[in-house]
Design a protein around this motif. Structure first.
Motif, PDB file in Angstrom:
ATOM      1  N   ARG A  24       6.459   7.245  29.891  1.00 19.29           N
ATOM      2  CA  ARG A  24       5.658   7.266  28.669  1.00 19.29           C
ATOM      3  C   ARG A  24       4.194   7.603  28.935  1.00 19.29           C
ATOM      4  O   ARG A  24       3.533   8.208  28.092  1.00 19.29           O
ATOM      5  N   ARG A  62       2.326  10.532  27.043  1.00 14.81           N
ATOM      6  CA  ARG A  62       1.166  10.258  26.209  1.00 14.81           C
ATOM      7  C   ARG A  62       0.005  11.199  26.564  1.00 14.81           C
ATOM      8  O   ARG A  62      -0.696  11.703  25.687  1.00 14.81           O
ATOM      9  N   SER A 110      -5.498   4.963  24.735  1.00 14.06           N
ATOM     10  CA  SER A 110      -4.284   5.349  25.469  1.00 14.06           C
ATOM     11  C   SER A 110      -4.081   4.550  26.755  1.00 14.06           C
ATOM     12  O   SER A 110      -3.000   4.608  27.341  1.00 14.06           O
TER      13      SER A 110
END
Length: 414
Positions: free
Chosen positions: A297, A301, A335
């Motif tokens: 992930r 991202r 993030s």
């Protein structure tokens, strides 16, 4: 038709009259004794006719273009005249520069050939030694550019190139509007670019500069903004995208170092897919990257943020681009990806230098294109021993002054 007129027409000789001819078949040499045609005894400065004071005892010699493998030489005994304004001077020689040993026509051919080929090839075509041509070439370029001033400079680009082994660099300043080089300085950094602004430009010229582009070097940014009060500095789009790609790649490297042997198999080959622009990716490439949503992930991202940032370059209005970049940076900070967060800090620091791109569409692409030509010049010569020799060839090929056109129009023939 007289012999004089026949030779003048055959060799396309202008501004002179042929008085005597000698052909040496064994030496392959054609000697022509000439004199100015209807315009002798003129002052070289003001072109006023003067009184003859003395005729030189020895004839001077000028080399002209080779004709059918035969070397053409011009002979003439110049006169000293008394000019009412400039005093005692040597009369104007219409077919060559003062104290030169080659004619304007030979000089023009030499300059044009050296623009498009190596000096070795040009020397072979002109039937002279390469060392002789090199010496004549640099003398001509220095003479023609002597006293030349930079004019009408409104948009500049700054970049650096390596010109020799051992980390030797030169800073180059470009005129973005005219797509040419205006200055070459030894070294790199703020001190080097300061020399350009202090030595080459007046205060009025600095105020006239409206736009400037450069990479994200703080030295160039400081120098441009300190010396040009009215400038709008635009950071180059390519270097911003490069910085973002490096941040995304750093995320990939971190995940690679933390992954086990089986996990590394899924990450293999992602580097160039992550670099690729969305318009250049195939459906298969996009599918592979989308599978990272479950596989990794953090890389997924970073890739999504990179793809979203590409939309910034499509905006046309300042307010819309400003709104987009603020939203994107806020999302990127959340993030929890440290390389991306560092990139966001850089973007926020230079926000006022990035947003002007939306309205001007100005980049350092012209400078990068000229850099490619400069590298061709360097490769063509297999390198240069000194920066001065390299600089002369740069000005000859992509300089702000068209050097061959400075030769008198009547002699621009090959």
């Amino acid at each position: 038709m007289t012999v004089n007129k026949f030779i003048r027409n055959l060799l396309n000789l202008k501004e002179l009259s042929v008085t005597h001819v000698e052909l040496h078949a064994r030496k392959r040499t054609l000697d022509l004794w000439v004199k100015p045609y209807k315009n002798g005894c003129l002052c070289p400065h003001c072109h006023r006719r003067g009184r003859i004071v003395r005729i030189m005892d020895e004839c001077r010699l000028w080399r002209d273009l080779t004709l059918y493998g035969c070397m053409v030489m011009l002979w003439y005994c110049p006169k000293e005249i008394m000019c009412p304004t400039h005093g005692r001077v040597q009369e104007n020689i219409p077919w060559a520069d003062d104290y030169a040993r080659i004619t304007y026509r030979f000089e023009y051919a030499m300059l044009v050939y050296c623009q498009i080929m190596s000096q070795k090839a040009a020397a072979q075509m002109l039937h002279i030694a390469q060392s002789t041509l090199s010496d004549l070439l640099h003398r001509s370029i220095e003479r023609i550019r002597d006293g030349h001033r930079i004019r009408d400079l409104k948009a500049i680009g700054v970049d650096e190139i390596s010109y020799c082994k051992g980390h030797k660099y030169a800073t180059i300043v470009y005129d973005i509007k005219k797509a040419c080089v205006v200055w070459v300085g030894k070294g790199k950094g703020e001190k080097t670019i300061d020399r350009f602004f202090k030595e080459m430009l007046s205060d009025y010229q600095k105020r006239k500069i409206k736009w400037a582009t450069c990479d994200m070097s703080q030295a160039y940014i400081n120098a441009i903004e300190n010396h040009c009060p009215n400038v709008t500095l635009i950071l180059d789009r390519f270097h911003i995208v490069k910085k973002l790609n490096e941040a995304v790649d750093e995320v990939r490297k971190e995940q690679w170092r933390e992954a086990s042997g089986d996990e590394r198999k899924t990450l293999k080959g992602l580097r160039w897919l992550l670099y690729r622009h969305s318009s250049k990716r195939s459906k298969k490439d996009t599918w592979i990257l989308n599978t990272l949503r479950k596989g990794n992930r953090r890389i997924h991202r970073a890739w999504v943020l990179k793809d979203e940032f590409e939309h910034f370059w499509d905006y046309k209005t300042h307010w819309a681009a400003d709104r987009f970049i603020k939203r994107w940076t806020t999302t990127a900070l959340k993030s929890r990806l440290e390389p991306i967060r560092r990139f966001v800090k850089t973007i926020r620091k230079h926000m006022h230098r990035i947003l002007p791109y939306v309205e001007t569409r100005m980049t350092n692409a012209v400078a990068e294109g000229l850099n490619r030509i400069i590298k061709i010049i360097k490769n063509r010569a297999s390198g240069f021993r000194t920066l001065e020799a390299f600089t002369d060839l740069i000005f000859l090929t992509v300089g702000d002054l068209n050097i061959p056109e400075q030769i008198p129009k009547d002699f621009r023939t090959i």
